[in-house]
Design a protein around this motif. Structure first.
Motif, short mmCIF file in Angstrom:
data_model
loop_
_atom_site.label_atom_id
_atom_site.label_comp_id
_atom_site.label_asym_id
_atom_site.label_seq_id
_atom_site.Cartn_x
_atom_site.Cartn_y
_atom_site.Cartn_z
N ILE A 170 42.27 41.97 36.61
CA ILE A 170 42.72 42.13 37.85
C ILE A 170 42.75 40.69 38.60
CG2 ILE A 170 42.41 43.50 40.04
CD1 ILE A 170 40.93 45.56 38.49
N GLY A 171 43.73 40.43 39.47
CA GLY A 171 43.82 39.25 40.20
C GLY A 171 45.13 39.05 41.08
N THR A 172 45.08 37.89 41.75
CA THR A 172 46.36 37.47 42.44
C THR A 172 47.00 36.78 41.41
OG1 THR A 172 45.45 35.51 43.18
CG2 THR A 172 45.12 37.31 44.64
N PHE A 173 48.37 36.35 41.82
CA PHE A 173 49.09 35.57 41.04
C PHE A 173 48.69 34.25 40.77
CE2 PHE A 173 52.62 38.83 42.30
CZ PHE A 173 53.40 39.00 41.23
N HIS A 174 48.09 33.88 41.91
CA HIS A 174 47.39 32.39 41.74
C HIS A 174 46.39 32.40 40.67
CE1 HIS A 174 50.14 31.48 45.52
NE2 HIS A 174 49.89 30.12 44.93
N SER A 175 45.43 33.31 40.98
CA SER A 175 44.24 33.36 40.38
C SER A 175 44.52 33.41 38.84
CB SER A 175 43.24 34.20 40.85
OG SER A 175 43.65 35.54 40.34
N LEU A 176 45.30 34.35 38.50
CA LEU A 176 45.38 34.74 36.95
C LEU A 176 46.42 33.39 36.31
CD1 LEU A 176 46.46 38.68 37.29
CD2 LEU A 176 44.30 37.54 36.65
N PHE A 177 47.38 33.07 36.98
CA PHE A 177 48.21 31.92 36.38
C PHE A 177 47.28 30.75 36.38
CE2 PHE A 177 52.67 33.64 38.09
CZ PHE A 177 52.29 34.64 37.06
#
Length: 707
Positions: A170-177
């Motif tokens: 689970i994460g934000t687009f920024h954190s996962l990318f």
């Protein structure tokens, strides 16, 4: 009571000109009005649901009765019909029919159109839990993506409550990318190389100085937002249309900023998104690794997705098409950041055989509020048709009220809040929503004057660039040696900042003030010398003027009007410097002297610097998205503010998209309210006649005043 005395003279509130109400209210706060019968102190009450009246501060000598005001209740077109909803328990969570349908669809593409207050997060998390618990899908093969750290944390906390052994990723687009980039090249994407926003602004300003841009005269925050928009919409640099000088400067900054980052091997938050997309697009081996790891994808707040995020998720889900997008095209309000709700339509084309589930039951707001929201958004030309249904009814209708202008609007809201707080309402239960930060100025000042706690993220109105420059003329008129004010005035007069050293030297060597030293500058062009010799003596005249007269004088005679035309950000679609000047003119009408006005500014700025975590929530509509409050006030529902001028101008030029987004903004604002909703429609704004917002449904009983 309708009559009261001022300086021994009797006045009737019914015969007073409407534009005088604010003045009377201010005087009554200073105990200047008295009861004609007992001589006791009385005050003017400007409320929303009661007509204006005088009331005793203590011990009334007569029974004081309140008459209903002329506010308009917006009644539902259809009566409330209670519906029995079938409930199905999944993982211990009760779901209605549509929620259950979304939870049960596991294989293949799924688009969940989740209306405001429809239990979107409950549906999304229950679906994830059911996939793991009932369908035996391994959590390590699932990715849940959202937009904010707060939303990601809430999703994780809710999934923890299902007693899952292992949570999905689970994460934000920024954190996962970013994690994908770090995994691919940990040295290149070291955390120490990340440029934070404040560092980005500093670097931009350094580049700007190198190419001759004065940071005191250029909106770097808007330039940074524009550059982010280009990157997040995958807009190639060579395709950017340059329409004016500002565009040219921003493109120049963009080119040099990218070159400097590359030279220093640094990256910013936007690079996290684009670089991940570029890596997956060009590196088949890397993409295959993620295909082996992740099989199921859930995207929250899908209507806020931008091009680079969407294209990246398409790549990640291209092997299975097990992708669930949850969003609401009616709440797409971030086009300025590159978000594009058209991807909701595009999703169905890119993922054939998409199943669509509409969550249409509203569990937040009662029927009258939901009915109003439906009537607003139903006029949209671009939405996917759907109708929200309320689960509860209420005797309280949404109320439209009609203050004279933004100052009286603030007073009426503050008085209404005082009454509700006396009845037990907590400040944090109340939200005041505005279209722009600048529009909150009058409300904030009235709340601060009445010592009502307020929470706001916006900076003080008086710290706005154009406002600060204008006030600097006032400050120099009172103190000709104010160095900070002179620095601002030098900018307005198109003088280089290095001129301050010459001014200080002249002031010392010739024993004169900084203002007098303006006329003695010699290392400048002859036409500038003549201009400064004309302007310098005028500060003495400003000192004794009324503030309103002084502003007109400064604009016409002292060069401020010329500065506004050239450098007042007049090309900006949302916030023009001339609009800020008109807002200042609204305030200064209340003050007879410049000193009194500047003292007021100082008090407001001091109050703005104090923090309050549980006060009245004063915020823009954009910031309110995802939140809910028992009591909501929407201010400035007039053409020119909501919808904004820029949207109306675009509409006149044949572009309907901005106006449609303004409609969605109003819809979002209305659907924040859980119990009570008040919408202000002032008859004057920025000293000009205003018309009720065309986005509101027609009011059957239009009123010009609450008398």
């Amino acid at each position: 009571m309708n009559k009261a005395q001022y300086n021994g003279k009797l006045f009737d509130i019914h015969t007073l000109p409407r534009e005088k109400y604010e003045l009377v209210y201010e005087q009554s706060l200073r105990n200047k009005w008295t009861c004609p019968m007992c001589g006791g102190i009385v005050r003017l009450h400007l409320a929303i649901e009661h007509a204006p009246h005088f009331y005793h501060v203590s011990n009334p000598c007569i029974k004081e009765e309140r008459q209903r005001g002329n506010a308009v209740a917006i009644r539902p077109h259809q009566p409330f019909q209670a519906k029995e909803k079938k409930q199905t328990i999944v993982c211990g969570i009760p779901l209605d029919t549509e929620q259950y349908e979304a939870v049960q669809h596991v294989e293949g593409p799924l688009l969940v159109l989740a209306g405001a207050g429809s239990g979107k997060t409950r549906t999304l998390t229950t679906r994830a839990a059911a996939m793991i618990a009932h369908h035996r899908i391994q959590s390590k093969n699932m990715m849940i993506v959202t937009f904010t750290t707060k939303a990601a944390k809430e999703l994780a906390e809710r999934l923890y409550a299902y007693n899952l052994d292992v949570l999905p990723t689970i994460g934000t687009f920024h954190s996962l990318f970013y994690r994908m980039l770090q995994h691919a090249d940990p040295f290149r994407w070291r955390h120490e190389r990340l440029i934070r926003d404040w560092q980005k602004e500093k670097m931009m300003k350094e580049i700007g100085r190198d190419i001759g841009i004065d940071e005191r005269d250029f909106p770097y925050d808007e330039a940074m937002q524009r550059i982010s928009y280009w990157k997040n919409t995958l807009t190639p640099l060579h395709t950017i249309t340059i329409e004016n000088e500002w565009d040219e400067r921003v493109v120049q900054l963009y080119k040099q900023y990218e070159a400097k980052k590359q030279q220093l091997e640094l990256f910013d938050f936007d690079d996290m998104l684009y670089a991940c997309y570029d890596m997956l697009r060009t590196d088949e081996r890397r993409l295959r690794q993620y295909h082996e790891r992740f099989h199921y994808f859930l995207i929250d707040e899908f209507q806020d997705i931008n091009s680079v995020q969407y294209e990246t998720m398409k790549l990640l889900a291209s092997h299975t098409h097990h992708i669930c997008a949850v969003g609401d095209d009616d709440q797409a309000i971030y086009a300025f950041r590159g978000s594009d709700s058209s991807f909701i339509h595009q999703f169905q084309q890119d993922f054939p055989h998409t199943k669509i589930v509409k969550l249409t039951e509203n569990y937040r707001s009662p029927h009258p509020i939901v009915s109003l929201a439906n009537s607003i958004i139903s006029k949209s030309r671009t939405r996917i048709p759907k109708q929200m249904n309320a689960q509860t009814d209420s005797a309280h209708m949404p109320i439209c009220f009609f203050p004279y202008d933004e100052e009286e609007e603030a007073t009426m809201i503050a008085c209404d809040i005082q009454e509700r707080m006396k009845q037990g309402a907590k400040p944090s239960d109340i939200a005041i929503l505005c279209r722009t930060n600048a529009a909150s100025r009058a409300v904030f000042e009235r709340l601060s004057q009445l010592h009502i706690p307020v929470t706001t993220d916006g900076d003080s109105f008086y710290n706005r660039r154009i406002v600060r420059y204008l006030l600097s003329f006032f400050q120099l008129a009172l103190d000709p040696n104010d160095e900070q004010a002179m620095t601002d005035v030098a900018t307005v007069l198109f003088l280089k900042q290095t001129i301050m050293n010459d001014l200080k030297a002249n002031a010392i060597l010739q024993d004169c003030s900084l203002v007098e030293a303006l006329a003695k500058l010699d290392r400048i062009a002859p036409f500038q010398q003549q201009k400064l010799r004309t302007i310098a003596p005028l500060f003495a005249k400003v000192k004794d003027m009324k503030p309103m007269d002084a502003i007109d004088f400064i604009e016409k005679e002292m060069g401020f009007g010329d500065f506004l035309k050239k450098r007042g950000n007049e090309g900006n679609a949302i916030e023009k410097g001339s609009d800020d000047v008109r807002d200042v003119k609204v305030v200064v009408r209340k003050f007879k002297t410049i000193q009194a006005f500047l003292s007021h500014v100082k008090r407001v700025q001091a109050y703005a610097s104090t923090t309050c975590d549980d006060g009245i929530q004063l915020m823009t509509i954009h910031r309110s998205k995802g939140l809910e409050f028992p009591i909501v006030y929407i201010i400035g529902a007039v053409d020119g503010l909501l919808p904004h001028d820029y949207a109306l101008e675009a509409y006149r030029n044949g572009d309907v998209a901005p106006l449609e987004e303004e409609r969605r903004l109003l819809y979002v604002a209305v659907t924040r309210a859980k119990e009570r909703l008040f919408i202000s429609v002032p008859s004057m704004r920025r000293l000009k006649k205003a018309n009720a917002s065309r986005l509101l449904p027609s009011l059957k009983a239009k009123a010009k005043s609450p008398v």
